[in-house]
Structures are given as C-alpha cells and as structure tokens.
Design a protein around this motif. Structure first.
Motif, PDB file in Angstrom:
ATOM      1  N   LYS A  74       0.830  -1.206   0.000  1.00 17.04           N
ATOM      2  CA  LYS A  74       0.000   0.000   0.000  1.00 17.04           C
ATOM      3  C   LYS A  74       0.866   1.258   0.000  1.00 17.04           C
ATOM      4  O   LYS A  74       2.026   1.250   0.424  1.00 17.04           O
ATOM      5  N   THR A 104      -0.764   7.982   2.438  1.00 18.00           N
ATOM      6  CA  THR A 104      -2.181   8.318   2.556  1.00 18.00           C
ATOM      7  C   THR A 104      -2.787   7.648   3.780  1.00 18.00           C
ATOM      8  O   THR A 104      -2.438   6.510   4.117  1.00 18.00           O
ATOM      9  N   ASN A 145      -5.520   6.433   3.999  1.00 16.26           N
ATOM     10  CA  ASN A 145      -6.394   5.326   3.594  1.00 16.26           C
ATOM     11  C   ASN A 145      -5.886   3.982   4.113  1.00 16.26           C
ATOM     12  O   ASN A 145      -6.662   3.033   4.258  1.00 16.26           O
ATOM     13  N   SER A 185      -7.741   2.672   7.175  1.00 18.49           N
ATOM     14  CA  SER A 185      -9.024   2.030   6.898  1.00 18.49           C
ATOM     15  C   SER A 185      -8.835   0.626   6.344  1.00 18.49           C
ATOM     16  O   SER A 185      -9.507  -0.323   6.773  1.00 18.49           O
ATOM     17  N   SER A 186      -7.908   0.465   5.407  1.00 14.93           N
ATOM     18  CA  SER A 186      -7.688  -0.863   4.822  1.00 14.93           C
ATOM     19  C   SER A 186      -7.148  -1.837   5.863  1.00 14.93           C
ATOM     20  O   SER A 186      -7.523  -3.015   5.884  1.00 14.93           O
ATOM     21  N   GLU A 227     -10.033  -2.846   8.256  1.00 18.32           N
ATOM     22  CA  GLU A 227     -10.964  -3.754   7.583  1.00 18.32           C
ATOM     23  C   GLU A 227     -10.388  -5.165   7.530  1.00 18.32           C
ATOM     24  O   GLU A 227     -11.085  -6.151   7.817  1.00 18.32           O
ATOM     25  N   SER A 265     -13.603   4.438  10.201  1.00 15.00           N
ATOM     26  CA  SER A 265     -12.412   4.900   9.480  1.00 15.00           C
ATOM     27  C   SER A 265     -12.724   5.126   8.005  1.00 15.00           C
ATOM     28  O   SER A 265     -12.187   6.046   7.378  1.00 15.00           O
ATOM     29  N   GLY A 266     -13.599   4.283   7.451  1.00 13.99           N
ATOM     30  CA  GLY A 266     -13.991   4.462   6.057  1.00 13.99           C
ATOM     31  C   GLY A 266     -14.695   5.779   5.824  1.00 13.99           C
ATOM     32  O   GLY A 266     -14.566   6.394   4.747  1.00 13.99           O
ATOM     33  N   ILE A 282     -11.893   9.008   6.616  1.00 14.21           N
ATOM     34  CA  ILE A 282     -10.824   9.320   5.658  1.00 14.21           C
ATOM     35  C   ILE A 282     -11.300  10.270   4.569  1.00 14.21           C
ATOM     36  O   ILE A 282     -10.484  10.841   3.832  1.00 14.21           O
ATOM     37  N   LEU A 283     -12.615  10.482   4.488  1.00 13.38           N
ATOM     38  CA  LEU A 283     -13.141  11.416   3.495  1.00 13.38           C
ATOM     39  C   LEU A 283     -12.925  12.867   3.918  1.00 13.38           C
ATOM     40  O   LEU A 283     -12.923  13.767   3.073  1.00 13.38           O
TER      41      LEU A 283
END
Length: 556
Positions: A102, A106, A108, A111-112, A115, A144-145, A148-149
């Motif tokens: 990854k 970022t 992101n 979140s990944s 998950e 977290s999803g 991150i926005l």
C-alpha cells in the motif's frame, strides 16, 4: 506530532507507546472480565501478548513498515495468550495484510488495515459474538472508512477513531445480556479501546507513562460480577480449562477448525502457513491435545483452571472487604486469635480460612518493620494474640513489635510458611493462651520445610553448586544436590526426606507454576507414591513468589 506519511520508526515507537499505556490498565481490564468466563485475566493476557511481541521484535532502521508489521504479526501468533490475546494476534495479522503493497503516504491505509483486521479476527472465531472486541473492531473499521473522506492527518483520524471506540465499548452491554447483568462493559473491547487511545496519545505528542487516566470500573463495586460467580457456583456446571497450544500441521485451517469445533467452547483458531495457535475452553483438555497430535506436532501448551480463576476473584473481593473492615474498625475476637506474616494470595487465603485475625504482607526480601507489625497488633481487640512471623529473618522484628504492642502478644517463632500454616491449622481460639502456646510449639517442632526454587544467580551453598537459571532444593536450610526440572527435584527431595514417614505433606504451588506443570506434577507423584499420594499429599495453589514449591512435611 503531525505525521504526513508512515515510516517504520514511527510505526514501531507507536506500538511500544501503546503497549506501555495499556500496561497501566491491566487490572482495570481484568476486573471487567466476565465473558465468556469470569476468570479475570483479559488484561493480563492482552498485555502479555503485546509485551511478548515487543520482546520478540527488535527494531532495525532498515526495516520497511510492511516488513516490520509482518514481524509483529508473526510474533503475535506465537505470543497470543488467552481468548483475547489470540484475537489480538489476528488483528495484527490483518494490519499487516492491510499495509501490504500500500501507499504509506495516505491515511487510507488505516481504513484498509482495520478492515483486514476485522476480517482476520472474525474468521478465527468459531462462534463470533456481538458485544465483544469484534463489535468495536467492526465499528472503528466502518468509522475509518467515513473519516478518511474528511480527515487529513493520521493524528486527526486516530483521535476520531478513539472517540468511536469509546462509544462502541459503552454499547457492548446492549448486545450482551451477561454484561448487563454483571454491570460491566466487555473487557476485551475495553482493551482494544485502551490500545487505540495509546496510539492516539502518542501521535498527539503526549507522554503515555504520565498522562492522566480514567479507569472503567464494574458497577456497584463489582457486585454483579460476584453474583455471576455465585450463581455459577450454585449449579453443577463447570468452566473447565482454558486450553492453548501451537500446532504445526500441513492440514488446512478449515479442516483444523473442524477437528476441535465439537470439543469445547470459545474456539479460536489463528494462523496460516502450517502454524496455528489453538484456544478452546473444555472440561477435558487431553482430548484436544490428543486430536492435535494426530495431525501435527504441538508446543507452547498452556492449561488454566477457570474454576480456580473465578474463585480467586471471589477470594480477592472477600479479602478487600476484610482488609477494609480491619483498617476502619480493627478486628475483634472473644478470647484468642492469631496474626500471620505471609505473601502469596493462595497462602494468605489458607491463613484466612484457618481463622487469622489479620495478615501482614511480608517474606523473603520484603520484611515488615517493627512499626508496621505493631500497628496491626494494636488495631485488634483480643485477650491474647499469637503472632506467626513465618520467616527466620522476621522473628526478631516480630518479638520487638510484640514488646511494643499494648496487647498481650505471644510470638511463636515460626521460621517458614510451612511451619506457620501447620500451626495455624492447629490453633484453637477457644483454648487458653498457655495451651495454645504449648500446642503450636510442639507442632512447629514436627514440621520440616522443603523449598524448590530457580537460582537467580550462581552460588555455592554448603557442598552444593547452584547455577543461575537452574532449579535447586533446600531442606530445613540444608541444600540438596538434585538436578532437573522443578518437579523432578521435588520428587527426588521427597524420597530423600523420607516422605513415607510423614503424616501429611502439603505442597504449595508458586505464582509461576502453570496448570500444565501442576498436572505433570500430580502424575509424577501419583506414579511415585501410589495410594500414599491420595492419603497423605495435598497440592494447593500458594501463588508465592521466589519458590516454585514450598512443601510442609508434618510428622507426629
């Protein structure tokens, strides 16, 4: 600190800081532990998992984040302790998978990773339950999803997730009736909340060792937890053994899980690539171990008697109430009573059951002062008090305290816990002081003390050399030459001491003796002594430090 991208130094330091912060909450997490069994060890198991990981993985500045996360994931599999610790190991496996290949610049990746952590942990549990660590893990992964926005930094994101974790933990009793009845939140979920908060605090630049903490506590001083245990004790149901081991096998994980699914409860199967950590609650741990050996080899075996663990919670609650009463009002007895100096929760409990008016903490390397002993003696209202120092180095201090006390105090110069316990068993509160003194003095003379210990340093005592890290034995202050495991040395020492001539042999297990080692010892002694083992030998959890076994050999 403001972090724009993740590197291995930040990753490792954050893990260490969160582990340090977690350590400050171990007891609070333990106190909330009721699901699946009220054995009071969730905080301990999670911390031992984290601490074991830290000890296994040494930071090297050439590591990438992905490589470091893989090392921590592998370490977690080997170090996972208990139901919560093994689930925690799967969370770290998921974090590794979420970071693999990854872009680390970022947010992101948070979140990944969460998950993947949820999916990995969820898949490892045979019967996932809402209102546990899984619920919180799913909630923060979903949060977290969303976050991150809008969030721009790792610190901002972790702050939001820390808040969400607290809200999710607050809601765990809504999912699980057992938690509501006990007046607690889920302990494993709380542990995850604490670890996540430790990450947030570190990334915010705060000192996790000294920052103020606010602990969650059971409602009504733990009354609900105690009632839960009392209700269980009134039934014929038993909790069984928390059974754990590492299994090396070429069999796939689904087939491995199928082997154990009908053998007990709370089954967790973690791992891959031929190495699995198995956790199961069962009344017959031997069945699980035997099944495992049909498909591979096992190691790291751990057996914990959950009945004893839940009983220890009740004992601790009773001790706390008793000590509180003693501090506030002073103990009162009609005629005669005794006070003992001791260490080890199991040993203290035996003295209490034998009628001790008070117990003063002390023993090897932690001798109480004259003032401390005198203060306890003066807090008791009794015609005559018998004082059992239970250590040769405390006898003179005990005599000085007795001379200073306003009460009538008789010191029985017991030089060991073994002598003290046997004396306490024969103490008669309704007898005269003179008769009690004669009886206890005679009992003391009929007790021999055998100590089995691990040498903390290399030493030469008498004609015997003790090497650092090896086990050794001392019988009534005389060193014995036997070598081997603690159980083997105990067996040889009992033969040497003429065990068959004893009326009663009491073996106190130290705080580091595992349930697996206890079972091994019982088998060894049964093979060695046969019927005499059943007739004259008893094994009790003393939970004492310093000694693997303290043995009282009583003869008439």
């Amino acid at each position: 600190m403001t972090i724009q991208s993740l590197n291995s130094r930040i990753f490792y330091d954050t893990f260490v800081a969160a582990t340090t912060y977690f350590e400050r909450h171990i007891d609070a997490i333990n106190d909330l532990n009721v699901f699946p069994v009220p054995d009071g060890d969730t905080g301990t198991n999670m911390y031992q998992t984290l601490s074991g990981m830290k000890n296994r993985v040494t930071y090297v500045d050439t590591y990438s984040v992905q490589h470091l996360s893989k090392l921590l994931s592998d370490a977690a599999l080997w170090e996972g302790r208990g139901n919560s610790g093994i689930i925690l190991s799967q969370i770290f496996k998921g974090i590794y998978l979420g970071l693999k290949d990854k872009d680390l610049t970022t947010i992101n990746i948070v979140s990944s990773s969460l998950e993947c952590a949820f999916n990995s942990a969820y898949a490892s549990i045979a019967n996932p339950t809402e209102g546990t660590i899984l619920t919180v893990l799913r909630d923060i992964a979903e949060e977290s999803g969303q976050q991150i926005l809008t969030k721009r930094t790792f610190s901002d994101l972790l702050a939001a997730l820390s808040i969400k974790a607290k809200e999710s933990v607050d809601s765990t009793p809504n999912h699980l009736e057992l938690l509501r009845d006990a007046g607690v939140v889920d302990s494993g979920a709380y542990g995850l909340e604490i670890f996540l908060r430790g990450i947030h605090l570190h990334l915010s630049g705060q000192d996790v060792k000294n920052v103020d903490i606010e602990l969650r506590i059971p409602a009504k001083d733990g009354e609900g937890v105690q009632n839960l245990i009392k209700n269980h004790d009134s039934t014929e149901a038993i909790y069984g053994y928390c059974t754990q081991f590492v299994l090396k096998s070429s069999v796939g994980i689904e087939d491995i899980r199928e082997l154990f699914v009908d053998l007990g409860l709370s089954l967790v199967v973690a791992g891959d690539s031929g190495i699995y950590r198995i956790h199961i609650h069962t009344e017959t741990p031997g069945d699980s171990i035997n099944v495992a050996t049909t498909v591979g080899s096992i190691s790291e075996v751990s057996l914990e008697d959950m009945e004893r663990q839940s009983a220890a919670i009740m004992d601790a609650a009773m001790e706390e109430k008793r000590e509180s009463k003693n501090q506030n009002t002073g103990e009162t007895c009609a005629h005669s009573g005794f006070v003992a100096v001791a260490t080890g929760s199991g040993i203290k409990q035996i003295f209490r059951e034998n009628g001790a008016l008070a117990i003063i903490s002390g023993g090897d390397s932690m001798n109480p002062s004259v003032a401390e002993i005198a203060e306890v003696l003066d807090s008791i209202k009794c015609e005559s008090i018998f004082l059992l120092p239970n250590n040769k180095n405390i006898v003179s201090t005990a005599k000085q305290a007795a001379d200073l006390s306003k009460n009538s105090v008789v010191v029985i110069p017991t030089k060991s816990i073994a002598e003290g316990l046997e004396c306490s068993a024969e103490f008669d509160p309704n007898s005269t002081a003179k008769l009690n003194e004669e009886t206890l003095t005679e009992v003391m003379s009929n007790v021999r003390t055998l100590l089995i210990f691990k040498a903390e340093r290399t030493a030469h005592i008498g004609d015997v050399d003790f090497q650092k890290g090896d086990y050794g034995a001392i019988l009534d202050e005389s060193p014995l030459p036997f070598k081997g495991t603690a159980s083997e040395i105990l067996s040889e020492s009992l033969k040497f001491s003429g065990a068959y001539d004893c009326d009663q042999i009491t073996i106190l297990l130290g705080e580091n003796v595992t349930e697996y080692e206890r079972i091994d010892l019982e088998r060894l002694l049964l093979d060695q002594f046969g019927d005499f083992y059943h007739d004259a030998i008893q094994i009790i959890e003393g939970k004492q430090p310093n000694y693997e076994f303290i043995v009282a050999l009583l003869s008439s």
